[in-house]
Design an enzyme around this catalytic site. Structure first.
Site, short mmCIF file in Angstrom:
data_model
loop_
_atom_site.label_atom_id
_atom_site.label_comp_id
_atom_site.label_asym_id
_atom_site.label_seq_id
_atom_site.Cartn_x
_atom_site.Cartn_y
_atom_site.Cartn_z
CD GLU A 49 -3.15 0.79 2.04
OE1 GLU A 49 -4.03 0.10 1.49
OE2 GLU A 49 -3.22 1.18 3.20
CE LYS A 51 -2.46 3.56 6.50
NZ LYS A 51 -2.66 2.36 7.33
CE LYS A 111 -7.59 -0.24 2.00
NZ LYS A 111 -6.59 0.20 2.95
CD GLU A 160 -11.44 -3.10 5.02
OE1 GLU A 160 -10.39 -2.92 4.40
OE2 GLU A 160 -11.99 -2.20 5.72
CG ASN A 181 -8.91 -3.33 8.23
OD1 ASN A 181 -8.08 -3.35 9.15
ND2 ASN A 181 -8.94 -2.39 7.31
CD GLU A 209 -8.31 -5.60 3.91
OE1 GLU A 209 -9.01 -6.12 3.04
OE2 GLU A 209 -8.63 -4.54 4.47
CB SER A 210 -4.84 -3.39 9.31
OG SER A 210 -5.57 -2.63 8.40
O1 LIG Z 1 -5.05 3.10 8.94
C1 LIG Z 1 -5.91 3.72 9.59
O2 LIG Z 1 -5.63 4.46 10.56
C2 LIG Z 1 -7.38 3.63 9.22
C3 LIG Z 1 -8.29 4.39 9.94
C4 LIG Z 1 -9.64 4.37 9.59
C5 LIG Z 1 -10.06 3.61 8.52
C6 LIG Z 1 -9.15 2.85 7.78
C7 LIG Z 1 -7.81 2.87 8.14
N1 LIG Z 1 -6.89 2.16 7.42
C8 LIG Z 1 -7.17 1.59 6.15
C9 LIG Z 1 -6.53 0.29 5.93
O3 LIG Z 1 -7.24 -0.63 5.66
C10 LIG Z 1 -5.04 0.16 6.00
O4 LIG Z 1 -4.46 1.25 5.36
C11 LIG Z 1 -4.48 -1.10 5.36
O5 LIG Z 1 -5.13 -2.26 5.80
C12 LIG Z 1 -2.97 -1.22 5.68
O6 LIG Z 1 -2.80 -1.24 7.07
P1 LIG Z 1 -1.37 -1.05 7.75
O7 LIG Z 1 -0.47 -2.10 7.16
O8 LIG Z 1 -1.58 -1.25 9.21
O9 LIG Z 1 -0.91 0.33 7.40
#
Ligand SMILES: O=C(O)c1ccccc1NCC(=O)[C@H](O)[C@H](O)COP(=O)(O)O
Length: 250
Positions: A49, A51, A111, A160, A181, A209-210
């Protein structure tokens, strides 16, 4: 948090609606790449991603050049790239997706927080191959309608969920990717076990995810049968993103 973002998206859709005819025209004249097929390959498939910032972490990347980052991801072996296009909460932009499309050939996910048909045409016009639909943000009928329209346009879906009870919103005969997520949107806490639990209940492969914070997390998840990952912050913070991605993939 999600409620605030979605209210903003509804306003944004209204502000941008005059551009819809142009997006529809542009959406027709493109080739699409398959995110689903790209994520099927390899022991570990990473949707990397782009970001810049997030509501939970603020500014993540100071020296931000989406084309450079996209190239680093391709060199590191990303299966596909996710580009955050939301301006207000993630400091993303549709232009970043366009720029990345000009630079790399692998599938691209837009996204954003999709609440309206017009955003699908906009995604296609920007160069996306797939879009994210968020179960928590949509009713069952909205999810079905947006999925059907995306299919007509040629866009694939990453659908998701945050909780198992949202699995009922997965449209019938869904042929896209199911994402789980791990981030709780009210507390911003991440728990990777969420992906494992929901994958078991869904009885299908999921994109975790995340919250992936290094190779150990990938190893722990693959031991539980998960091999597809969406990774943002961890990669964005690396000095050598290609090397970090190669290491993550093992
Ligand atoms: O990332 C956030 O803070 C967030 C807050 C509110 C809604 C969505 C959010 N994130 C979107 C995502 O799904 C993440 O960017 C994606 O899964 C990647 O996650 P990470 O590897 O932890 O950056």
């Amino acid at each position: 948090m999600l409620k605030t973002i979605l209210e903003h998206k509804q306003r944004e859709v209204q502000e941008r609606k005059s551009q819809l005819p142009r997006w529809k025209e542009q959406a027709q004249h493109r080739d699409y790449r398959s995110l689903v097929k790209a994520m099927e390959h390899g022991d570990v498939a990473v949707l990397a991603e782009i970001k810049r910032a997030s509501p939970s972490k603020g500014l993540i990347c100071h020296d931000f050049d989406p084309q450079v980052i996209a190239t680093e991801y391709v060199v590191g072996g990303a299966a596909a790239i996710s580009v955050l296009t939301d301006e207000k909460f993630f400091q993303g932009h549709g232009e970043y997706l366009k720029q990345v499309r000009q630079r790399v050939d692998i599938p691209l996910l837009r996204k954003d927080f999709i609440v309206h048909d017009s955003q699908l045409y906009e995604a296609a016009a920007l160069g996306a191959d797939a879009v994210l639909l968020i179960g928590e943000a949509l009713s069952e009928s909205q999810a079905a309608e947006l999925t059907a329209l995306a299919g007509e346009i040629g866009l694939e879906i990453l659908f998701e969920v945050h909780h198992a009870d949202q699995l009922v919103k997965l449209p019938p005969d869904f042929s896209g990717l199911l994402g789980v997520n791990n981030r709780d949107l009210s507390t911003f806490q991440v728990d990777l076990q969420t992906s494992v639990n929901i994958a078991r209940q869904a009885k299908r492969p999921v994109v975790c995810e995340s919250g992936i914070g290094g190779r150990d997390d990938i190893v722990a998840m693959t031991r539980q049968g998960i091999r597809m990952f969406l990774i943002g912050e961890y990669l964005m913070r690396q000095e050598d993103r290609s090397a970090a991605l190669r290491e993550l993939r093992g």
